[in-house]
Write an enzyme that holds these catalytic residues in place. Sequence first.
Site, mmCIF file in Angstrom:
data_model
loop_
_atom_site.group_PDB
_atom_site.id
_atom_site.type_symbol
_atom_site.label_atom_id
_atom_site.label_comp_id
_atom_site.label_asym_id
_atom_site.label_seq_id
_atom_site.Cartn_x
_atom_site.Cartn_y
_atom_site.Cartn_z
ATOM 1 C CE1 TYR A 130 -58.160 26.405 -35.895
ATOM 2 C CE2 TYR A 130 -55.967 25.897 -36.734
ATOM 3 C CZ TYR A 130 -56.847 26.783 -36.134
ATOM 4 O OH TYR A 130 -56.421 28.042 -35.792
ATOM 5 C CB SER A 178 -59.216 28.951 -25.179
ATOM 6 O OG SER A 178 -59.494 29.187 -26.514
ATOM 7 C CG HIS A 218 -61.258 28.982 -38.831
ATOM 8 N ND1 HIS A 218 -60.366 27.956 -39.012
ATOM 9 C CD2 HIS A 218 -62.161 28.529 -37.919
ATOM 10 C CE1 HIS A 218 -60.729 26.915 -38.267
ATOM 11 N NE2 HIS A 218 -61.811 27.236 -37.585
ATOM 12 N N GLY A 225 -62.126 20.607 -23.869
ATOM 13 C CA GLY A 225 -62.771 20.063 -25.066
ATOM 14 C C GLY A 225 -64.064 20.766 -25.434
ATOM 15 C CB ALA A 226 -66.186 23.152 -23.741
ATOM 16 C CG ASP A 278 -57.745 30.316 -28.838
ATOM 17 O OD1 ASP A 278 -58.612 31.024 -29.378
ATOM 18 O OD2 ASP A 278 -57.524 29.142 -29.181
HETATM 19 C C1 GLA Z 1 -58.999 27.856 -32.418
HETATM 20 C C2 GLA Z 1 -57.586 28.393 -32.561
HETATM 21 C C3 GLA Z 1 -57.593 29.891 -32.800
HETATM 22 C C4 GLA Z 1 -58.529 30.276 -33.931
HETATM 23 C C5 GLA Z 1 -59.888 29.607 -33.757
HETATM 24 C C6 GLA Z 1 -60.797 29.840 -34.935
HETATM 25 O O1 GLA Z 1 -59.579 28.361 -31.250
HETATM 26 O O2 GLA Z 1 -56.834 28.103 -31.415
HETATM 27 O O3 GLA Z 1 -56.279 30.339 -33.053
HETATM 28 O O4 GLA Z 1 -57.967 29.968 -35.177
HETATM 29 O O5 GLA Z 1 -59.773 28.213 -33.539
HETATM 30 O O6 GLA Z 1 -61.160 31.165 -35.005
#
Ligand code: GLA
Length: 385
Positions: free
Chosen positions: A228, A130, A36, A126-127, A176
């Site tokens: 989020y 990414s 984050h 969903g894990a 990601d």
């Molecule tokens: C998800 C989002 C990223 C990042 C993370 C937390 O994976 O896609 O952009 O914010 O959460 O670090």
Amino acid sequence: MSDIRDEVAENFTEIYGYEPTGLWSAPGRVNLIGEHTDYNEGFVLPFAINRRTVLALGIRDDAVVRVGSSFADEAAEIALAELTPDALDGWSAYPLGVIWALGQFGADLAAVPGVDIYLESTVPVGAGLSSSAAIESSVAFALNEVWQLGLDRQTLAKVGQLAENKAVGAPTGIMDQSASLLGQADAAVFLDCRSLESAVVPLGLAAAGLEFLVIDTGVAHEHATGGYRARRDSCERGAAAMGVPSLRHLTVDDLERAREILDDETFRRVRHVVTEDQRVLETVRVLRESGPLAIGDLLDASHASMRDDFEISVPELDLAVETAQANGAIGARMTGGGFGGSAIALVPTDAISRIQVAIDGAFAEHGFGQPTMFVVTASNGANRE
Ligand code: GLA
């Protein structure tokens, strides 16, 4: 990988009735540390993993796009001229959103030929690894080549992020897609999310006798709604109250003033981000100077900060992390956006099975569903197969 590549090529031919021009792929990611922080213009240290989306692509002689995958029974079809974020939904919003986003980054969608795409993925959905960025990056990378757009990898990451933000509707950062495009074998990607400058940081796992174990809790997470977005809002409120454009502009020295100005919850959100940025820098330094055996405390501290200050962990993630730590892991933390998904543990190779057994046992004891565990290696970013 050869199996899935063959399968994707065969399925392409079966669905569309001709052979694809080529195959491309892009990986999912694990975030080593820096959670984050990306949308706060901070630092992240993810790596691309050896689980990929593989796509086959064929060029059409009209201006239509079809996208098929193992995620849906039928291919979605749309004219390039009709691509807008609002026109998209379901899984095909990811690849089609990328095509729309390429248009926003200069591709002339009125001039390029249509394409047929078929894809499959070994990134679990969903894990928190990414799977969506793997789709976006593979599509962006492939079309950049076949349409000869000349965009560099970091720009393609922005394309994927724009698709995710506008077509999928998840207010996520740049981490990601950057990992999926910039990843390198046996290394992490150190990214400054303000300047978008990046550096490759060797992990040196094999030499240290270490591996990364992913523990997928099976608890579903969802970034388009809920927690989020709320965390992102808190960070923006905290930055505004502190009089800075983003939390990147604060250091640990500012936390005393933050505690005076902010309500307790916002203060803790801010403290997580500010200290996490510091931990990323520290992890990069320690990795370079001493290697991976020395980063365990930083991983543990990151998890504690997400659990207590940012409050994005869940009991299953905490249990996975604590059990790994108690059974010989060098360090462990949840990875990704939180509210479910996976934890990672940095573990000596000879302790892996003991840790797996311990985690299985602990989950059963707590009445939690059985987690899925597997080792991941740091791998190359998007490429043509
Ligand atoms: C998800 C989002 C990223 C990042 C993370 C937390 O994976 O896609 O952009 O914010 O959460 O670090």
